[in-house]
Write an enzyme that holds these catalytic residues in place. Structure first.
Site, PDB file in Angstrom:
ATOM      1  N   HIS A   6       0.825  -1.213   0.000  1.00 22.15           N
ATOM      2  CA  HIS A   6       0.000   0.000   0.000  1.00 22.15           C
ATOM      3  C   HIS A   6       0.855   1.257   0.000  1.00 22.15           C
ATOM      4  CE1 HIS A   6      -3.796  -1.822   0.192  1.00 22.15           C
ATOM      5  NE2 HIS A   6      -4.113  -1.656   1.463  1.00 22.15           N
ATOM      6  N   TYR A  44      -6.336   3.885  11.239  1.00 28.81           N
ATOM      7  CA  TYR A  44      -6.556   2.867  10.209  1.00 28.81           C
ATOM      8  C   TYR A  44      -6.010   3.391   8.883  1.00 28.81           C
ATOM      9  CZ  TYR A  44      -9.673   0.369  13.433  1.00 28.81           C
ATOM     10  OH  TYR A  44     -10.183  -0.314  14.506  1.00 28.81           O
ATOM     11  N   GLU A  45      -5.501   2.491   8.073  1.00 31.00           N
ATOM     12  CA  GLU A  45      -4.804   2.930   6.865  1.00 31.00           C
ATOM     13  C   GLU A  45      -5.712   3.636   5.860  1.00 31.00           C
ATOM     14  OE1 GLU A  45      -3.200  -0.808   5.665  1.00 31.00           O
ATOM     15  OE2 GLU A  45      -4.974  -1.415   4.561  1.00 31.00           O
ATOM     16  N   SER A  46      -7.019   3.554   6.058  1.00 37.40           N
ATOM     17  CA  SER A  46      -7.946   4.274   5.185  1.00 37.40           C
ATOM     18  C   SER A  46      -7.851   5.786   5.372  1.00 37.40           C
ATOM     19  CB  SER A  46      -9.380   3.818   5.441  1.00 37.40           C
ATOM     20  OG  SER A  46      -9.691   3.917   6.821  1.00 37.40           O
ATOM     21  N   GLY A  47      -7.080   6.239   6.336  1.00 34.82           N
ATOM     22  CA  GLY A  47      -6.903   7.673   6.524  1.00 34.82           C
ATOM     23  C   GLY A  47      -7.568   8.220   7.767  1.00 34.82           C
TER      24      GLY A  47
END
Lengths: 272, 262, 272, 262
Positions: free
Chosen positions: A104, B56-59
């Site tokens: 990612h 969380y890596e979604s921002g």
């Protein structure tokens, strides 16, 4: 300057067979309606780029649109595998699909670098990972100031990027809100871009630092109400988690999949 | 799942989640993987660590979901976050920028040197099973201050050598972090439904340091694909408290209810 | 975790003689109150980093706090020169100040790279400019994918960054709104950081993608009402353009400058 | 300022601004320098080019200020912008990303090959006059599609060789852009209060292509620090229209009024 087109016309005009296409959306605002239109128009040999290919890429792959997939996490979030992706990679159905995989961090940086007009992205990444052994697009450079070894990947520069957003104004300026993912970067990095939106409004009615993509940086706007279902649109409708779970059974079986596509995509109109 | 004898009324899965949760100190900034890590991290936040910062890596920065997210980018995460940033910013400024104390990961395969495989089983060019891939893990494991790993114990998951190092633990020989600049400590503990393991400070080989109540060393060995070492003074993992179990069950109930409707 | 301190204590604790300090603000939200506190505390030998050193850096330089200035545009915006900077560079008053200059693009990228934890920034920059002849921190690398020659500069990583923002909540989370400049990057790139704010509130009352810097990424918050005057704070007060024009005459003359500092900084309290 | 004979009632400065404004086509995305370029670009927006997109390096995208900004980051620019982005984003995504058609610059010095100097007069280590520095110009000049330059004509500004190339025109020998990949066309016109100049397509040397009404070739030569060339068919710059003058004067009045209060 963004032109407001039908989804059919936008896809017909900008998505060519053999093109490199990024349909982005990090769980949120996934452009399902546009993906289905690509399937309906029978596009072929696409190189599909996406950090998180999920159901819509599973559908495109199973429907035979893809030649290659560039990605960093290919699963059904919270559920399991993408069975169409696996079937294509493992068994070559409906035909062999090539994959090129990243992390990612690297793909996020590669989208950023593409938007920033750079040929490469540099990151502190891939240390000790075996991904560089299987992806020759991962290289290493030396920092001219510190001597540190840093990873480098080519920037992402798609022929066309497609994203879904909440709304556009009549000049084609687009508001993306909530989990914004790499949507802005995908649009800015691409040669052409299509944005599907829930609605076109007179005024975006937003705040000074909102994520607004100007109309002159977009080629086509197409209205697609509920265009990201079963994904969701912050402020409009929630994620259809149940469909994500149901997809597992549909996608496991070639016949069930084919029938689902036939009924829900091929024989559906633009609203599917 | 192996048989586990317990003195109280809780499952092995609950024991795992509670133990994983306790590993997170209050005030820690934690980059959270979806699934088991997310369950543990939120349990920590709802019990002893109200000021743990979940990312969380979604921002979604500093998020406080009421129910567990099914995906890494559920709306719930954004709605309860301090703010939400782009995914490039998340990986560049927050993870690579050194703001994360703990990366909390799950995995499909793990080996004796704590290397993680989420790429595939078999050979890369002809996989037996294709897994989802690296996602955020490769850089979480190197850019976070340290890494906690949680997964269920089984011979399929705990293998002598992972088929593919997606994410660095300590490399094929345990020396993979030696002399590498600007890198975190790597895995410091692995929490399963049977035990807690830590890497040996010298060799980096995983060592069982604590057995969950009712679990025997034989059960752990049976579920591990190599001859696992045990610490000389093997602890017994403290049992979940009534409050922890109550909060965890309420969280899972709320989650089931919320997702059932969709 | 941000601690709410007095401006005096924040500066006393985090700004050491000899430190590398970035006080950022791109015309907007310039941390004047904090700069004045640095002058009052008689800090010396600072390396001052900033894209647009303006009046507050002119004041710090004239007051003898600076040993070196790293910048990309050193003027009084819309008015003219920074006479204290010029006097230091050209005539060595009050002492010689070293300068290292970049372009805006390079410094913006260097702040970004600092926030991103990288040792360098890479850009398509400095082509044909003679700045690389006078700044040995500008180098060139070759893209391993395309062979393109690209500029590289070291990232900015200050010992301490100081910015001004609209408001903080009681946990020290800070909202920056309007022209956000490189403030967030300055904070994230620094070892320590101080944010002065107009006010501390219960709730930042903002939108999902606002520029909010979490309290745990900041060392100290200090309330400084009107702390960016004569610069401005979007939503609070406008820029005092008249003072920017008046500064030209004050700064041209060493005595007038010294008197101004004495009256408006040294003999003023923290509110100056 | 040199003497200029004019048939209508306007100043040489107004002639310059109107001519510079007319250079901007409707729909162009323009990265705007502060001062004269900003005045011209806003006049264009308020007259023939309502859809010109004005972008200031402070991060303000597609801004429509009611009054001219004194600085590059006035509140007015943000309040009337479509949105405001961070300065790193501005330089990375919007300028370097290739979204800008025209960079509109001023300068302190310019030479026959259109190189710009805003760094210093004299020698770098012992400057006679220290100027503000490069700012955005070095990369605006290479990353924008093309560059317009506007400044007042004087021997001090128009020099044979700039003391320092802050910003590339066509280099010391006119060949500075040859063979450089991923670079814009560079300066395509220079607008002063006396004339309009364009670089010769072959040699890149500046050539006067148009004289403002009432201005003579001698006046231009007198205000230029090298033997300036004139096009074979030398045009006469069209005069400002009544409407252009009216809009420009109203804009400057509004600006003076707004800034007087502060």
């Amino acid at each position: 300057m963004a032109e407001i087109l039908s989804l059919h016309d936008a896809v017909a005009r900008y998505v060519e067979d053999g093109a490199t296409v990024a349909m982005e959306g990090f769980t949120h605002l996934i452009p399902f309606a546009a993906g289905h239109e690509v399937i309906r128009q029978g596009k072929r040999d696409l190189t599909l780029i996406r950090m998180t290919p999920d159901l819509v890429y599973d559908q495109l792959i199973g429907a035979g649109c893809a030649r290659k997939v560039i990605f960093s996490w290919g699963g059904n979030p919270g559920v399991g595998s993408l069975h169409r992706l696996r079937d294509a990679v493992e068994k070559g159905w409906p035909h062999k699909v090539e994959i090129l995989e990243h992390s990612h961090a690297a793909m996020a940086c590669a989208f950023e670098a593409g938007a920033a007009g750079l040929p490469l992205a540099v990151l502190r990444g891939y240390v000790g990972s075996e991904l560089p052994n299987v992806n020759d697009q991962i290289r290493f450079i030396e920092c001219p100031f510190t001597g540190e070894r840093l990873a480098a990947v080519p920037s992402v520069r798609p022929d066309v990027s497609i994203v879904h957003a909440q709304k556009a104004d009549r000049a084609g300026n687009v508001l993306v809100e909530g989990i914004v993912g790499v949507q802005k970067e995908a649009i800015l990095a691409a040669t052409h871009s299509i944005v599907t939106v829930e609605e076109v409004v007179d005024d975006l009615d937003t705040h000074p630092n909102a994520c607004v993509i100007p109309g002159w940086a977009i080629d086509a706007i197409a209205v697609a109400e509920q265009g990201s279902l079963p994904s969701y649109a912050h402020g409009y409708y929630p994620r259809n988690n149940r469909f994500y779970k149901e997809w597992d059974a549909i996608a496991r079986d070639r016949d069930a999949f084919t029938q689902w596509i036939e009924e829900n995509v091929m024989n559906a109109g633009e609203t599917a | 799942m192996s048989h586990v004898e317990k003195s109280l009324d809780y499952t092995a899965g609950e024991m795992m989640t509670v133990t994983a949760a306790r590993a997170l100190e209050n005030g820690t900034t934690c980059f959270v993987g979806i699934g088991l890590p997310s369950e543990a991290a939120n349990l920590a936040r709802l019990t002893h660590a109200p000021d743990v910062v979940l990312i969380y890596e979604s921002g979604t920065l500093q998020t406080k979901p009421e129910v567990l997210p099914l995906s890494i980018g559920d709306g719930e995460l954004c709605e309860t976050a301090l703010t939400t940033v782009s995914v490039p910013e998340m990986f560049r400024y927050w993870l690579q920028g050194g703001k994360i104390n703990v990366g909390f990961l799950g995995t499909a395969q793990i080996d004796r040197y704590c290397n993680l495989n989420t790429t595939l089983i078999g050979d890369y060019t002809a996989p037996k099973v294709r897994l989802p891939g690296g996602g955020g893990a490769p850089e979480i494991a190197t850019n976070a201050g340290e890494v906690f790993i949680t997964l269920k114990h089984s011979k399929r998951a705990f293998v002598d050598q992972v088929d593919f190092i997606t994410t660095l633990g300590f490399g094929r020989d345990g020396r993979g972090r030696d002399g590498v600049p600007n890198i975190g400590k790597g895995p410091t503990r692995v929490i399963t439904d049977l035990c807690v393991m830590k890497p040996d400070p010298e060799t980096r080989e995983l060592v069982v340091v604590s057995l969950h109540p009712g679990v025997t060393a034989e059960q752990v060995q049976e579920a591990t694909g190599w001859e696992i070492r045990f610490a000389e003074t093997l602890e017994s993992t403290p049992e979940p408290s009534a409050r922890e179990l109550e909060v965890l069950r309420a969280l899972k109930d709320r989650t089931a209810q919320a997702h059932a409707g969709q």
